[in-house]
Enzyme design. Sequence first.
Site, PDB file in Angstrom:
ATOM      1  N   LYS A 102      17.255   5.443  -9.389  1.00  0.00           N
ATOM      2  CA  LYS A 102      16.736   5.770 -10.639  1.00  0.00           C
ATOM      3  C   LYS A 102      17.006   7.484 -10.502  1.00  0.00           C
ATOM      4  O   LYS A 102      16.507   8.089 -10.257  1.00  0.00           O
ATOM      5  CB  LYS A 102      15.325   5.663 -10.490  1.00  0.00           C
ATOM      6  CG  LYS A 102      14.957   4.490 -11.569  1.00  0.00           C
ATOM      7  CD  LYS A 102      13.588   4.130 -11.449  1.00  0.00           C
ATOM      8  CE  LYS A 102      12.909   2.679 -11.696  1.00  0.00           C
ATOM      9  NZ  LYS A 102      11.419   2.253 -12.350  1.00  0.00           N
ATOM     10  N   ARG A 169      13.222  -8.343  -5.771  1.00  0.00           N
ATOM     11  CA  ARG A 169      12.953  -7.051  -4.920  1.00  0.00           C
ATOM     12  C   ARG A 169      11.453  -6.849  -4.414  1.00  0.00           C
ATOM     13  O   ARG A 169      10.748  -6.843  -3.661  1.00  0.00           O
ATOM     14  CB  ARG A 169      12.792  -5.956  -5.900  1.00  0.00           C
ATOM     15  CG  ARG A 169      12.250  -4.482  -5.567  1.00  0.00           C
ATOM     16  CD  ARG A 169      13.209  -3.718  -6.256  1.00  0.00           C
ATOM     17  NE  ARG A 169      12.036  -2.186  -6.196  1.00  0.00           N
ATOM     18  CZ  ARG A 169      12.474  -1.015  -5.417  1.00  0.00           C
ATOM     19  NH1 ARG A 169      13.635  -1.494  -4.751  1.00  0.00           N
ATOM     20  NH2 ARG A 169      12.205   0.468  -5.440  1.00  0.00           N
ATOM     21  N   HIS A 192       9.942   4.212  -3.209  1.00  0.00           N
ATOM     22  CA  HIS A 192       9.410   4.221  -4.022  1.00  0.00           C
ATOM     23  C   HIS A 192       8.938   5.711  -3.798  1.00  0.00           C
ATOM     24  O   HIS A 192       8.565   6.520  -2.498  1.00  0.00           O
ATOM     25  CB  HIS A 192       7.402   3.556  -3.858  1.00  0.00           C
ATOM     26  CG  HIS A 192       8.193   1.661  -4.431  1.00  0.00           C
ATOM     27  ND1 HIS A 192       7.221   0.637  -3.323  1.00  0.00           N
ATOM     28  CD2 HIS A 192       8.852   1.722  -5.173  1.00  0.00           C
ATOM     29  CE1 HIS A 192       8.041   0.065  -4.638  1.00  0.00           C
ATOM     30  NE2 HIS A 192       8.857   0.404  -5.017  1.00  0.00           N
ATOM     31  N   TYR A 201       2.143  -3.758  -5.476  1.00  0.00           N
ATOM     32  CA  TYR A 201       3.271  -5.192  -4.614  1.00  0.00           C
ATOM     33  C   TYR A 201       2.037  -6.496  -4.163  1.00  0.00           C
ATOM     34  O   TYR A 201       2.557  -7.357  -4.517  1.00  0.00           O
ATOM     35  CB  TYR A 201       4.142  -5.092  -4.541  1.00  0.00           C
ATOM     36  CG  TYR A 201       5.670  -4.272  -5.424  1.00  0.00           C
ATOM     37  CD1 TYR A 201       5.663  -3.028  -5.785  1.00  0.00           C
ATOM     38  CD2 TYR A 201       6.670  -4.865  -5.648  1.00  0.00           C
ATOM     39  CE1 TYR A 201       6.486  -2.544  -6.514  1.00  0.00           C
ATOM     40  CE2 TYR A 201       7.418  -4.247  -6.526  1.00  0.00           C
ATOM     41  CZ  TYR A 201       7.989  -3.119  -7.019  1.00  0.00           C
ATOM     42  OH  TYR A 201       8.554  -2.655  -8.102  1.00  0.00           O
TER      43      TYR A 201
END
Length: 224
Positions: A102, A169, A192, A201
């Site tokens: 990203k 993922r 992250h 998660y």
Amino acid sequence: MSRRVAVVAGFYRTCVIDAVLAQSPAEHVRRPNVPAESPTLGLTHLQFEAMLATARTSTNVKDFALVAMLGLLGLRIFEACGADISDLGEEHGHRVLRVTGKGGKVVLTPLPPAVARAIDRAVDARTSGPILRTGRGTRMDRHCATRRLHHLAEVGGVHVARMHPHMLRHTFVTTMLDAGVDLRDVQIAARHADPRTTMRYDRARKNLDRHPNYILAAYMASGT
């Protein structure tokens, strides 16, 4: 919906900054609350093993590379599909894959031997082009990847409501936590920015195997 409202609000805020509008019409719009738990559930340990075993024995050599890159490297689907043969290399004695994530951030991801072998089989002595290709020789996209995962889940007897690439993922994160990897290390592996994203998660599955009650009871075993 929260993300879409944020985009609209950001657009109008930019219009105000650039003096196109005097006031943003989205200034006082309330956004939906985003729950602390991720709505996506990862695969269980047995389901993940079934996916790996089915992909490994598949006649399509790209299947194992796809599952390994998503589930064992934790790549996002656009990162896995966008990976090229030229991104493979070595660093300090490790086989690595250069991943563009990203925001265009580039990181080096080490390849465990099983994943490296899976990628080598998918590359099949080619020297350029994408690592993951379709049967027609074109670059695999998220739609093709999703279809392959659906097929593997069906063949492997993995019954989930909706199999999709991000589920692997998600499984990458929860399996690491189950294996006892420190939260900070999992956060780094998953790339992250915030550890709360990593914890989202894990919370949704209501996992009791690592509940602190068991640790306390074991610590106080002599008194109980």
